[in-house]
Scaffold this motif. Structure first.
Motif, short mmCIF file in Angstrom:
data_model
loop_
_atom_site.label_atom_id
_atom_site.label_comp_id
_atom_site.label_asym_id
_atom_site.label_seq_id
_atom_site.Cartn_x
_atom_site.Cartn_y
_atom_site.Cartn_z
N ARG A 1 -35.01 38.28 -40.30
CA ARG A 1 -35.99 38.54 -41.35
C ARG A 1 -37.05 39.54 -40.87
N ASN B 1 -41.82 35.07 -35.00
CA ASN B 1 -40.74 34.40 -35.72
C ASN B 1 -39.45 34.65 -34.93
N LYS C 1 -28.19 23.28 -32.87
CA LYS C 1 -28.97 24.09 -33.81
C LYS C 1 -28.57 23.67 -35.23
N GLY D 1 -30.61 26.01 -41.74
CA GLY D 1 -31.16 25.63 -43.05
C GLY D 1 -30.08 25.33 -44.06
N GLY E 1 -33.40 31.21 -35.54
CA GLY E 1 -33.10 29.86 -35.04
C GLY E 1 -31.96 29.84 -34.03
#
Ligand SMILES: Nc1ncnc2c1ncn2[C@@H]1O[C@H](COP(=O)(O)OP(=O)(O)O)[C@@H](O)[C@H]1O
Ligand SMILES: CC(=O)N[C@@H](CCC(=O)OP(=O)(O)O)C(=O)O
Length: 286
Positions: A87, A179, A30, A33, A182
């Motif tokens: 989020r 969504n 993984k 960001g 990740g």
């Protein structure tokens, strides 16, 4: 500066037991960001992934892109907030998340791998029913938890010497787009593949205790205690939760490590040194 060729040859020789141990192993990586950084860092990451494939591993890249989503939402004037590292996502937000993750971030990684001589294919959890999701929590809106993972498309890509690069979005049973955090997506994929290793690359050197020191090996009970005490917070919550779920689901070990470190994946997989915090069911040696 002269190159120490003898040291280079020794390094290769010392890697042999690791190359043998990981022959044909599935390693899910993984890339967060915050760990993406510069073009050089991306090229170095891509080179490590291509090397893994070249020496007989089956790497799967699952990426994040939180900071890139934040930037685009700010540009578009859409407000966004996080609850426990996830989020809160409405329809306008998920449209931006998909555009940024599937359109920009995914293709940047695919291109970087291909530039290093690998063969990468970009997809999201919506492709080939890779990840069908349920709503995680109504208060988070369109945030999904993978409930059905079909890894067949990934197995076909392994056969074809291709490296899958996956954006963390999934389809709902009623045609919604979800969504997915990740880390959660990477954990679900690692579990479905019964991966040998799940590497969570981030921007800290591992899970830190109350004194700020990295804990090199963590057991489930310790993670729970540290979370209750608020020592594990924010974006580290989905990472440690993912690690616990993944090892319970049969992933051999999960490592949380600093992806900005040069050759972070190689250091972890092919040397004695290891890196970051290792989470597994049983302590080492038992
Ligand atoms: N106990 C902890 N140890 C290390 N980092 C922690 C801890 N608790 C909270 N964090 C925070 O979690 C962050 C990593 O999560 P996140 O920002 O979501 O990373 P990524 O974008 O790589 O997924 C760290 O940068 C750090 O600020
Ligand atoms: C539900 C949720 O929080 N999804 C994340 C997906 C991207 C991600 O996980 O990015 P990092 O790995 O860089 O943090 C988001 O919208 O930011």
């Amino acid at each position: 500066m002269t190159t120490d060729w003898i040291a280079t040859a020794r390094t290769l020789s010392e890697a042999l037991p690791y190359l043998q141990r990981y022959d044909d192993a599935v390693v899910v990586i993984k890339l967060g960001g915050h760990a993406m950084g510069s073009e050089e860092a991306m090229d170095s990451f891509a080179r490590d992934v291509v090397l893994m494939r070249q020496v007989g591993l089956n790497p799967v890249v699952v990426h994040g892109g939180g900071p890139m989503i934040n930037e685009m939402l700010a540009k578009l004037g859409v407000k966004s907030e996080f609850v426990n590292g996830k989020r809160v996502t409405d329809q306008a937000t998920v449209d931006v998340v998909e555009m940024v993750l599937s359109g920009q971030v995914n293709k940047r990684i695919v291109q970087a791998i291909n530039r290093q001589g690998g063969r990468a294919v970009g997809l999201s959890g919506k492709d080939a029913n890779l990840m069908i999701c349920e709503q995680t929590d109504p208060s988070l809106g369109l945030v999904g938890t993978p409930s059905k993972v079909d890894p067949n498309v990934l197995l076909a890509l392994f056969e074809d010497d291709t490296i899958p690069v996956i954006a963390p979005l999934g389809a709902g049973e009623n045609g919604e787009t979800f969504n997915i955090n990740g880390d959660t997506a990477a954990g679900a994929i690692a579990a479905a593949l019964k991966a040998d290793r799940l590497l969570l690359l981030t921007d800290v050197s591992g899970v830190k205790n109350a004194e700020g020191e990295v804990v090199t090996e963590l057991m489930a009970a310790q993670v729970r205690e540290m979370t209750e005490a608020g020592v594990i917070a924010g974006g580290m919550i989905p990472k440690t939760q993912t690690a616990l779920d993944a090892v319970e689901a049969g992933v051999r070990a999960v490592v949380i490590l600093d992806g900005r470190l040069p050759n972070a994946c190689l250091l972890e997989l092919f040397t004695d040194h290891g890196a970051g915090s290792l989470i597994r069911m049983q302590p080492k040696g038992s």
